[in-house]
Design a protein around this motif. Sequence first.
Motif, PDB file in Angstrom:
ATOM      1  N   SER A   1       2.622  -7.296  -7.634  1.00 37.41           N
ATOM      2  CA  SER A   1       1.503  -6.730  -6.878  1.00 37.41           C
ATOM      3  C   SER A   1       1.190  -5.307  -7.334  1.00 37.41           C
ATOM      4  O   SER A   1       0.024  -4.926  -7.466  1.00 37.41           O
ATOM      5  N   THR A   2       2.237  -4.526  -7.583  1.00 34.32           N
ATOM      6  CA  THR A   2       2.054  -3.123  -7.937  1.00 34.32           C
ATOM      7  C   THR A   2       1.256  -2.960  -9.224  1.00 34.32           C
ATOM      8  O   THR A   2       0.252  -2.235  -9.272  1.00 34.32           O
TER       9      THR A   2
ATOM     10  N   LEU B   1      -2.517  -4.342  -9.159  1.00 34.29           N
ATOM     11  CA  LEU B   1      -3.474  -3.450  -8.499  1.00 34.29           C
ATOM     12  C   LEU B   1      -3.696  -2.168  -9.305  1.00 34.29           C
ATOM     13  O   LEU B   1      -4.841  -1.785  -9.581  1.00 34.29           O
TER      14      LEU B   1
ATOM     15  N   ILE C   1     -11.706  -2.586  -4.315  1.00 34.15           N
ATOM     16  CA  ILE C   1     -10.381  -2.473  -3.708  1.00 34.15           C
ATOM     17  C   ILE C   1     -10.127  -3.579  -2.672  1.00 34.15           C
ATOM     18  O   ILE C   1      -9.087  -4.251  -2.728  1.00 34.15           O
ATOM     19  N   PRO C   2     -11.054  -3.829  -1.726  1.00 34.63           N
ATOM     20  CA  PRO C   2     -10.808  -4.945  -0.795  1.00 34.63           C
ATOM     21  C   PRO C   2     -10.668  -6.286  -1.507  1.00 34.63           C
ATOM     22  O   PRO C   2      -9.827  -7.113  -1.118  1.00 34.63           O
TER      23      PRO C   2
ATOM     24  N   LEU D   1      -7.239  -6.457  -3.131  1.00 33.48           N
ATOM     25  CA  LEU D   1      -6.217  -6.685  -2.116  1.00 33.48           C
ATOM     26  C   LEU D   1      -6.240  -8.133  -1.637  1.00 33.48           C
ATOM     27  O   LEU D   1      -5.188  -8.751  -1.436  1.00 33.48           O
TER      28      LEU D   1
ATOM     29  N   ASN E   1      -4.676 -10.246  -4.226  1.00 31.60           N
ATOM     30  CA  ASN E   1      -3.226 -10.123  -4.180  1.00 31.60           C
ATOM     31  C   ASN E   1      -2.629 -10.927  -3.025  1.00 31.60           C
ATOM     32  O   ASN E   1      -1.573 -11.542  -3.168  1.00 31.60           O
ATOM     33  N   VAL E   2      -3.321 -10.939  -1.886  1.00 38.36           N
ATOM     34  CA  VAL E   2      -2.877 -11.774  -0.772  1.00 38.36           C
ATOM     35  C   VAL E   2      -2.861 -13.241  -1.195  1.00 38.36           C
ATOM     36  O   VAL E   2      -1.930 -13.989  -0.900  1.00 38.36           O
TER      37      VAL E   2
END
Length: 222
Positions: A81-82, A85, A158-159, A162, A165-166
């Motif tokens: 994830s890190t 992003l 960004i949303p 995220l 990633n979810v």
Amino acid sequence: MGMIIVLLMGSADALAHAVTQGDKGYIQEITGVHLLPFIYLGAKHMVTGYDHILFLFGVIFFLYRLNHIALYVSLFALGHSTTMLLGVLFDTNVNGYLIDAIIGLSVVYKALDNLGAYQRWLGFQPNTKVATLVFGLFHGLGLATKIREYDVAADGLIPNLLAFNVGVEIGQMLALFAILIVMGYWRRTASFWRHAYTSNVVMMTAGFMLIGYQLTGWAVAS
């Protein structure tokens, strides 16, 4: 495991962090916040990402307790994830072929670890938790290199990342659940210990195939 080899040989897209052409077109065309589509795309990527699944398979191969499995999967997810992003947000300039070759190396590393090779060759056991986290970073960076190629709109970036990633984590849980069901059944049979060595050798072979494919692509593109 043999079927995985066949799938890898039969599909070039499966050998990298590829996004299908249809998904690529969708990503390039939309603007604004689209949470559910990006959750779906993230889950789809993880479930169909053979490199991720091979590595996860190797990580949990000899893990029996759920708290141990949760720890290692969490470390992999943290790393993945890190860099996914940050790699997109900061537009890191890395070669996708070389990163994906390292991802193939992660599969080889874990197969050798399961075979006890490092204790025989080096006389000590490398820290498996650190290795899982570090290779998780490379897995995420590999995906970031592909996402950057598709010019995701800055509006809602960004949303959407995220949400993606979810979706990746949802897909990881689905893949893990399926692996645990298969492994749980297999471990109760007499064939598990008979074929554990062979299974990891096959997994290692698949990892070398991933490395070879990516290095060939890098050499041709250079």
